[in-house]
Design an enzyme around this catalytic site. Structure first.
Site, PDB file in Angstrom:
ATOM      1  CB  SER A 109      40.059  33.893  35.320  1.00  0.00           C
ATOM      2  OG  SER A 109      39.045  34.238  34.387  1.00  0.00           O
ATOM      3  CE1 TYR A 133      34.830  30.194  30.410  1.00  0.00           C
ATOM      4  CE2 TYR A 133      35.775  32.150  31.419  1.00  0.00           C
ATOM      5  CZ  TYR A 133      34.960  31.028  31.495  1.00  0.00           C
ATOM      6  OH  TYR A 133      34.284  30.753  32.653  1.00  0.00           O
ATOM      7  CB  THR A 159      36.333  26.812  31.146  1.00  0.00           C
ATOM      8  OG1 THR A 159      37.358  27.194  32.068  1.00  0.00           O
ATOM      9  CG2 THR A 159      34.997  26.719  31.866  1.00  0.00           C
ATOM     10  CE  LYS A 235      37.419  25.698  36.716  1.00  0.00           C
ATOM     11  NZ  LYS A 235      36.162  26.351  36.353  1.00  0.00           N
ATOM     12  CG  HIS A 259      31.779  27.481  35.981  1.00  0.00           C
ATOM     13  ND1 HIS A 259      32.328  27.407  34.729  1.00  0.00           N
ATOM     14  CD2 HIS A 259      31.968  28.757  36.388  1.00  0.00           C
ATOM     15  CE1 HIS A 259      32.807  28.598  34.375  1.00  0.00           C
ATOM     16  NE2 HIS A 259      32.607  29.439  35.375  1.00  0.00           N
ATOM     17  N   GLY A 291      34.998  22.779  43.812  1.00  0.00           N
ATOM     18  CA  GLY A 291      33.583  22.964  44.121  1.00  0.00           C
ATOM     19  C   GLY A 291      33.251  22.561  45.538  1.00  0.00           C
ATOM     20  N   GLY A 313      37.770  28.109  44.761  1.00  0.00           N
ATOM     21  CA  GLY A 313      37.470  29.359  44.065  1.00  0.00           C
ATOM     22  C   GLY A 313      37.132  30.460  45.053  1.00  0.00           C
TER      23      GLY A 313
END
Ligand code: FNR
Length: 367
Positions: A109, A133, A159, A235, A259, A291, A313
């Site tokens: 991340s 991001y 993302t 994503k 997410h 997910g 995740g």
């Protein structure tokens, strides 16, 4: 219970929740608003049945798949989750090492508590992708991309489901902050310590609204492709319409994701959105899913419906919480073993043997 050994991913979840401080536990667990999509992600898998084939020779099996031209030993990677040192002092470095031992893909991340360079040094042999991001400061964003390239990351994961920040009431209630001894390690100054400053609600939400460019568009995907040699994945795609735009632009892959139920509540479960997307673009770009993956059977279903691999995740965070690198390795091994057993029981020797007619919606049986 602490004397039992954790055997399933659900065991790791229970152990991790008991061990974490409530604010971190709330941050890792929560979804947006009513947390409906968070629940759909798992319940939708339970509505799909596997139609197994029997009496086929499945004595030799191989879980490997080719992802972006590279061999991946098991099609279960780790999705980007922010601030992993709240789970364990070794944070992202331990997570990335465990993924390397499993022979899969680790996505780091932007909001990590170990830097791009630290993770690269700790896990040089792991296939690593960098989740991006976009910051309002585009020069800074470009530097992140250049650093990921220089550190040997193999892809960028943009993302695209964050045009506003999801309302996570757990974090608002807890007035969530990143404990001040931890930093967002890819940054310096305020960008590094901002999430530790107390506000009236979630400090993460405030940070994001201050510094992220929430208004990115398809033009920014093109921009990102121009400034990097790495494949760019998007994503957070949930419709065939958007997947087609992404494929037309020439992205390297599409990650079907909501997410982890943390952004748009009541959007579909990722496994519900997958079929229309693989049908629309599966022959043009690699499609992945994250997910709600908690069992090897979930991995099988995602592959049957067109995903080339899946990512987890929270399960990795629970493993990390339990005991760092070893915990993540154990979680990945559990999922890998379950997937291998599912292959055998369904009559498949490898992911290539999984056919779409080996899964069906539960409604097939109630007609
Ligand atoms: C996330 N996710 C996420 N996604 C992203 O692109 N950047 C990020 O920094 C984060 N951070 C993050 C933190 C936490 C605690 C969670 C649970 C999730 C979303 C993540 O990549 C992935 O889409 C979901 O976690 C997948 O769902 P499961 O496997 O948690 O059910």
């Amino acid at each position: 219970e602490q004397n039992c050994q954790p055997c399933s991913v659900a065991d790791f979840e229970r152990f991790a929740r008991a061990k974490l401080p409530s604010s971190a536990a709330g941050y890792y667990r929560s979804g947006a608003c009513g947390e409906h999509t968070l629940a759909f992600n798992q319940s939708a898998f339970q509505r799909i049945r596997i139609r197994p084939r029997v009496l086929r020779d499945v004595s030799t099996r191989d879980m490997a798949v080719t992802i972006q031209g590279r061999e991946v030993k098991v099609p279960i990677g780790v999705a980007p989750t922010a601030m992993q040192k709240m789970a364990h002092p070794d944070g992202e470095c331990a997570n990335a090492r465990a993924v390397g031992r499993a022979g899969s893909v680790f996505i780091l991340s932007t909001l990590s508590t170990s830097s791009i360079e630290e993770v690269a040094a700790a896990a040089p042999d792991t296939i690593k992708w960098f989740q991006l991001y976009v910051y309002k400061d585009r020069e800074l964003t470009k530097k992140l991309v250049a650093r990921a390239e220089a550190a040997g990351f193999k892809a960028l994961v943009l993302t695209v489901d964050a045009s506003a920040w999801g309302m996570r009431y757990a974090d608002a209630r807890n007035k969530f902050i990143l404990p001040p001894h931890l930093k967002l390690a890819n940054f310096s100054g305020n960008l590094s310590s901002g999430v530790s400053e107390k506000t009236s609600g979630s400090a993460l939400q405030k940070y994001i609204e201050d510094v992220f460019d929430l208004n990115i568009t398809w033009d920014d995907v093109k921009w990102l492709k121009r400034i990097t040699k790495l494949p760019v994945m998007v994503k957070g795609v949930l419709t065939a319409e958007d997947a087609k735009i992404a494929a037309d632009i020439g992205v390297g892959g599409v990650i079907v994701s909501n997410h982890g139920g943390r952004q748009l509540d009541t959007s579909p479960a990722s496994i519900e959105a997958l079929p229309e997307i693989s049908k629309a673009v599966g022959d043009r770009v690699e499609v992945y899913l994250d997910g709600g993956i908690r069992y090897g059977t979930d991995v099988f279903k995602a592959l049957a419906l067109g995903a080339k691999m899946v990512f987890v995740g929270r399960p990795a965070v629970w493993g990390l919480t339990y005991n760092g690198e070893e915990g993540v390795k154990k979680v990945l091994d559990i999922l890998g073993n379950e997937f291998d057993t599912t292959l055998a029981l369904a009559g498949c020797r490898s992911p290539a043997d999984i056919r779409s007619d080996m899964v069906t919606h539960e409604s097939t049986y109630s007609k």
